[in-house]
Design an enzyme around this catalytic site. Structure first.
Site, PDB file in Angstrom:
ATOM      1  N   ASP A 130     -31.579  -1.334  24.253  1.00 39.08           N
ATOM      2  CA  ASP A 130     -31.611  -0.149  25.121  1.00 39.08           C
ATOM      3  C   ASP A 130     -30.301   0.615  24.921  1.00 39.08           C
ATOM      4  O   ASP A 130     -29.218   0.085  25.206  1.00 39.08           O
ATOM      5  CB  ASP A 130     -31.778  -0.564  26.579  1.00 39.08           C
ATOM      6  CG  ASP A 130     -33.041  -1.391  26.783  1.00 39.08           C
ATOM      7  OD1 ASP A 130     -34.114  -0.792  26.951  1.00 39.08           O
ATOM      8  OD2 ASP A 130     -32.947  -2.645  26.744  1.00 39.08           O
TER       9      ASP A 130
ATOM     10  N   ASN B 268     -36.029  -0.209  20.750  1.00 39.43           N
ATOM     11  CA  ASN B 268     -36.686  -1.314  20.062  1.00 39.43           C
ATOM     12  C   ASN B 268     -36.102  -1.554  18.672  1.00 39.43           C
ATOM     13  O   ASN B 268     -36.832  -1.791  17.695  1.00 39.43           O
ATOM     14  CB  ASN B 268     -38.199  -1.087  20.001  1.00 39.43           C
ATOM     15  CG  ASN B 268     -38.923  -1.802  21.132  1.00 39.43           C
ATOM     16  OD1 ASN B 268     -38.563  -2.921  21.503  1.00 39.43           O
ATOM     17  ND2 ASN B 268     -39.936  -1.159  21.702  1.00 39.43           N
TER      18      ASN B 268
ATOM     19  N   ASP C 223     -35.403   2.710  25.424  1.00 42.50           N
ATOM     20  CA  ASP C 223     -35.647   1.471  24.698  1.00 42.50           C
ATOM     21  C   ASP C 223     -35.976   1.851  23.258  1.00 42.50           C
ATOM     22  O   ASP C 223     -37.090   2.265  22.962  1.00 42.50           O
ATOM     23  CB  ASP C 223     -36.796   0.708  25.365  1.00 42.50           C
ATOM     24  CG  ASP C 223     -37.143  -0.586  24.646  1.00 42.50           C
ATOM     25  OD1 ASP C 223     -36.549  -0.868  23.587  1.00 42.50           O
ATOM     26  OD2 ASP C 223     -38.034  -1.303  25.138  1.00 42.50           O
TER      27      ASP C 223
ATOM     28  N   GLU D   4     -42.027   2.053  29.698  1.00 44.93           N
ATOM     29  CA  GLU D   4     -43.106   1.084  29.880  1.00 44.93           C
ATOM     30  C   GLU D   4     -43.615   1.108  31.325  1.00 44.93           C
ATOM     31  O   GLU D   4     -43.664   0.085  32.003  1.00 44.93           O
ATOM     32  CB  GLU D   4     -42.671  -0.326  29.458  1.00 44.93           C
ATOM     33  CG  GLU D   4     -43.571  -0.889  28.392  1.00 44.93           C
ATOM     34  CD  GLU D   4     -43.231  -2.302  27.957  1.00 44.93           C
ATOM     35  OE1 GLU D   4     -44.204  -3.049  27.721  1.00 44.93           O
ATOM     36  OE2 GLU D   4     -42.058  -2.658  27.835  1.00 44.93           O
TER      37      GLU D   4
ATOM     38  N   ASP E  43     -37.959  -7.790  31.989  1.00 41.95           N
ATOM     39  CA  ASP E  43     -37.156  -8.542  31.029  1.00 41.95           C
ATOM     40  C   ASP E  43     -36.007  -7.714  30.458  1.00 41.95           C
ATOM     41  O   ASP E  43     -35.197  -8.224  29.678  1.00 41.95           O
ATOM     42  CB  ASP E  43     -38.025  -9.116  29.900  1.00 41.95           C
ATOM     43  CG  ASP E  43     -39.083  -8.156  29.389  1.00 41.95           C
ATOM     44  OD1 ASP E  43     -39.032  -6.957  29.747  1.00 41.95           O
ATOM     45  OD2 ASP E  43     -39.961  -8.585  28.624  1.00 41.95           O
ATOM     46  N   HIS E  44     -35.912  -6.449  30.851  1.00 41.14           N
ATOM     47  CA  HIS E  44     -34.776  -5.592  30.524  1.00 41.14           C
ATOM     48  C   HIS E  44     -33.900  -5.421  31.760  1.00 41.14           C
ATOM     49  O   HIS E  44     -34.365  -5.573  32.899  1.00 41.14           O
ATOM     50  CB  HIS E  44     -35.229  -4.194  30.087  1.00 41.14           C
ATOM     51  CG  HIS E  44     -36.018  -4.154  28.828  1.00 41.14           C
ATOM     52  ND1 HIS E  44     -35.547  -3.601  27.653  1.00 41.14           N
ATOM     53  CD2 HIS E  44     -37.286  -4.583  28.546  1.00 41.14           C
ATOM     54  CE1 HIS E  44     -36.476  -3.678  26.714  1.00 41.14           C
ATOM     55  NE2 HIS E  44     -37.535  -4.279  27.222  1.00 41.14           N
TER      56      HIS E  44
ATOM     57  N   ASN F 184     -36.164  -0.062  30.917  1.00 41.82           N
ATOM     58  CA  ASN F 184     -37.551  -0.418  30.633  1.00 41.82           C
ATOM     59  C   ASN F 184     -38.008  -1.287  31.800  1.00 41.82           C
ATOM     60  O   ASN F 184     -37.662  -2.468  31.893  1.00 41.82           O
ATOM     61  CB  ASN F 184     -37.660  -1.174  29.310  1.00 41.82           C
ATOM     62  CG  ASN F 184     -39.083  -1.562  28.976  1.00 41.82           C
ATOM     63  OD1 ASN F 184     -39.868  -1.906  29.851  1.00 41.82           O
ATOM     64  ND2 ASN F 184     -39.429  -1.526  27.696  1.00 41.82           N
TER      65      ASN F 184
END
Length: 258
Positions: free
Chosen positions: A218, A149, A147, A34, A247-248, A7
């Site tokens: 992930d 989530n 991802d 994203e 941030d991933h 991501n």
């Protein structure tokens, strides 16, 4: 064959970091999520110059998924998750690459919970479960990466009590993930590291990465033909340490030659 998922949290803003990682890690296949870019703003030329062919489904400001393949162009087999023709969110793309079918996904976050976004998350997950059942029945190797989530278990989160109210940790999506895996899919990272606290996401705030206060959301799921070729799996946490990065962190598997 190394297959990775990342991501990237804005492909144009993180392009130099992405290109540096591609040059250093040399993954054969990359699922990106994203993108946060409309279809015509995807940096195809820069990625092609780096040695990768690409297919992508862009969306302005939000969402967006892509699959990159080193030295070739992925052969697209699906764009968008089946089951709801009215869904215009760019969250799923699928391609054949080197004898492996790869599905790249960006599942809905679902926050705030409860509410319409959480309802959409659960409905989208049901469509994923249905499509994955079809993919699982294929004889060729299949990898569904992205991802998701969802935090599958307490082992996948630094402090479970801090995520009790978050959509990623609710009983319903966790149960959906279990139902998905129970079709027979192998969660590659957890399969090879059954007791390790491995994370793929760390918030930007409260110095989360330095404290290793992360979560694992992930995932790379493998059907039996792909799982039989699984050699290793890991997370490139050094990429998360870079200034201005996502941030991933990139998460990957290595499959031996078939």
């Amino acid at each position: 064959m190394r297959i990775a998922t990342w991501n990237v949290n804005g492909i144009n803003g993180r392009l130099l970091i992405l290109l540096d990682w591609l040059a250093a890690a040399k993954p054969d296949v990359v699922c990106l999520q994203e993108l946060k870019a409309p279809q015509d703003k995807f940096p195809a030329a820069a990625i092609e110059k780096a040695g990768y062919g690409a297919i992508w489904q862009g969306q302005a400001r939000w969402n967006g998924v892509a699959i990159l393949a080193r030295g070739c162009t992925p052969v697209e087999t699906h764009r968008g998750l089946p089951g709801d023709p009215s869904d215009e969110q760019a969250r799923y793309i699928e391609a054949a690459i080197g004898g492996v079918l790869v599905g790249g996904l960006y599942a809905p976050n679902g926050n705030p919970h409860p509410g319409p976004k959480f309802d959409y998350k659960l409905a989208w997950n049901e469509r994923l479960i249905a499509h994955a059942k079809m993919l699982y029945g294929l004889t060729e190797p299949v990898v569904v990466a992205g991802d998701y989530n969802v935090i599958p278990t307490d082992l996948d989160v630094y402090k479970p009590e801090r995520w009790q109210d978050d959509a990623l940790f609710q009983p319903e999506p966790r149960a959906q993930y279990r139902r998905l895996v129970d079709q027979g899919w192998v969660d590659a990272l957890r399969h090879l590291h059954p007791d390790a606290r491995l994370y793929t996401f760390w918030d930007y705030w409260r110095n989360a990465f330095a404290r290793n206060a992360g979560i694992r959301i992930d995932h790379l799921l493998l059907n039996p033909a792909a799982a039989a070729r699984l050699e290793s799996a890991g997370v490139d946490t050094d990429v998360r340490a870079r200034e201005g990065t996502s941030d991933h962190a990139p998460t990957w598997i290595d499959l031996k030659d078939g």
